[in-house]
Structure formats: structure tokens, C-alpha cells
Enzyme design. Sequence first.
Site, PDB file in Angstrom:
ATOM      1  N   GLY A  96      -3.609   2.120  10.453  1.00  0.00           N
ATOM      2  CA  GLY A  96      -4.480   2.040   9.296  1.00  0.00           C
ATOM      3  C   GLY A  96      -3.556   2.625   8.220  1.00  0.00           C
ATOM      4  N   TYR A 132      -6.909  -9.553   5.018  1.00  0.00           N
ATOM      5  CA  TYR A 132      -7.351  -9.580   3.553  1.00  0.00           C
ATOM      6  C   TYR A 132      -8.743  -9.901   3.218  1.00  0.00           C
ATOM      7  CZ  TYR A 132      -2.054  -8.649   2.807  1.00  0.00           C
ATOM      8  OH  TYR A 132      -0.983  -8.386   2.680  1.00  0.00           O
TER       9      TYR A 132
END
Lengths: 165, 165
Positions: A96, A132
Amino acid sequence: MHTVIRKATCADIPQILAFIRALAEYEHLSHAVQLSAEDLERDGFGPRPYFECLIAEANGQPTGYALYFFNYSTFLGKPGIYLEDLFVFPELRGKGVGKALLGRVAAEAVSRNCGRFEWSVLDWNEPAIDFYRSQGGEFLNEWRIVRVAGEALTRLAAANGEVSR
Amino acid sequence: MHTVIRKATCADIPQILAFIRALAEYEHLSHAVQLSAEDLERDGFGPRPYFECLIAEANGQPTGYALYFFNYSTFLGKPGIYLEDLFVFPELRGKGVGKALLGRVAAEAVSRNCGRFEWSVLDWNEPAIDFYRSQGGEFLNEWRIVRVAGEALTRLAAANGEVSR
């Protein structure tokens, strides 16, 4: 892994240089890296900063960075942020850190009244494209980037006709 | 037609606004133009300028403009120029105004120690692509621009985890 993200200062120049070199090595482009600590100091922390940098750390150890600058939309009448580099050390991925850096740059864009947050991705990098897209990215697929550099830039500059300030 | 190119000042704001609106109209994007004279003053001529602008004139009459800002290459360790808008009034094209503006921005890049001069073009705009190639442009065909804007930007910013300055 508890990630802390902070603004880089000129004390971080050696670390930023190490990050950029690690990114280049990961991309098999180490030969292309010409920048020095002096360049980073002048261009990032001098009277005319060309970029800003965020550093991610876990337990006081650097894990990744995001380096960005401001562009401008004449239609929106607002600046935007362009993310030049986003990198997490390969052995620390999947925890993350990249997502936290991306979110923090987005937060920077919102707090600075930016209308857009943009970056570029290689068209064959499907895992990145999927990631993305999952983060709200839209792809400007019709647009191509044109670059003039090196001797072509010198030639184009020299060909510029009669001008005055 | 004798073209003179000069740096825009804040006295040119009404003209820059007219240019941007003419560009948007030419692109059938007039509905997308949100910027105001106040935006141009704050973002181009205030304490933190986000862009610079060149104006082309012939016989004292404005014929076109180029609006650009600076990006940064971490590999080169140098800033670059990104050309956001290049526009010549349609009835005045074919007289070298666009080429003169492009050359002058290139000269600006050289004089400011930039390593690159870049802009974007739509992939179907073959006349523009041919022209840019003739001016020394190389096309970064593998790269796609990703954009996060509007509510997606707010969401991405809000999703940003634990951070500190």
C-alpha cells in the site's frame, strides 16, 4: 507496515538521489541518469523550485517517493499536478505504499486548488493501467507526447525568426 | 507579414483570454472554458506564476500566442518546457506565425537551461504530426497520459491514509 509520508527537505537530497537511481535501475535506464545532488538542490530547494517531493517511510526507513510539479489548464483556469516519478523499493511493494503516495499527491492537488492530477504510463504496462483505472484514472488515449531535445532543440531554437522581448 | 513575438504582461490579460476562447471555439470546446481574467492574473502574473505566455503580433495586431510552463526531468536533472497552447487565428495561418512561436519557445527553453521541449498532439491530426516531425519532434508513442479530475480526484485525496508533514 506503518507508512508515514512527509515533504522532502534539502536534508533528503542524498535519499532522493538514491531513489531516482533505484528507479532508473529498475527501468534498466541507469545510463540515462545525469542528475547530481547539486541539480536537486538548485532545482528543488532553491529560489525557483521546479518540483516538490514526498518521501514514504516505515519505522524511520525510506520505502518510496513521489516527485511532482505543477502544470496549468487554460480551460479550467487552474493549475494541476503532474506526477513525474512514483517509486517504491521492489522488495517493499504490495503493502500500500504506492497507493498512499498517490493519495497523498492527490490530497496535495486538492489543497492547492488544482483541477487535475496527471501522470503517464507505458501502454503495455497492464498491471499499472488496471491499478490507475481502479484509482479513478481516465486515459487520454488519443493524445501523443511530442518531444524536441538535444541538437533538434538547438536547431529549432536557432531557426526562430525575428523576435523581440 | 512581419511577425514580432514578445512576452505577455498583465496588460495582455484581455487578449490572452480572447486567444484562449478562440482556441476553444476552434476545437468546438467553448463550453469547457471556465477561466476568467482574475484566474489569468493570479496564476500568470502573481507571486507564484504557473505559466508564461508569448504573443505574436503583425503591424501591432495580435495574430497568435504560445502558453507554456516548466516541467522537470529527474534523469537529466534539468527543467523542461511544456507547451500547453499554441494558436494562430485561422485566417492568418500559413504565414509562419506558428513556426515562429514554436521556435521562440524553443529558444526560451535553451536560454533557461532546459533539456527538453514537449507538447501533446491528437493521434489523428496528421498535418500537425507531419509539421512537428519536420521541426525535430520525436513521438513518445508508447506513453499514455492518465488523468484524475473532479470527484475522482476528491475521492483519491480522501482515500489517502495516515500521513504527516
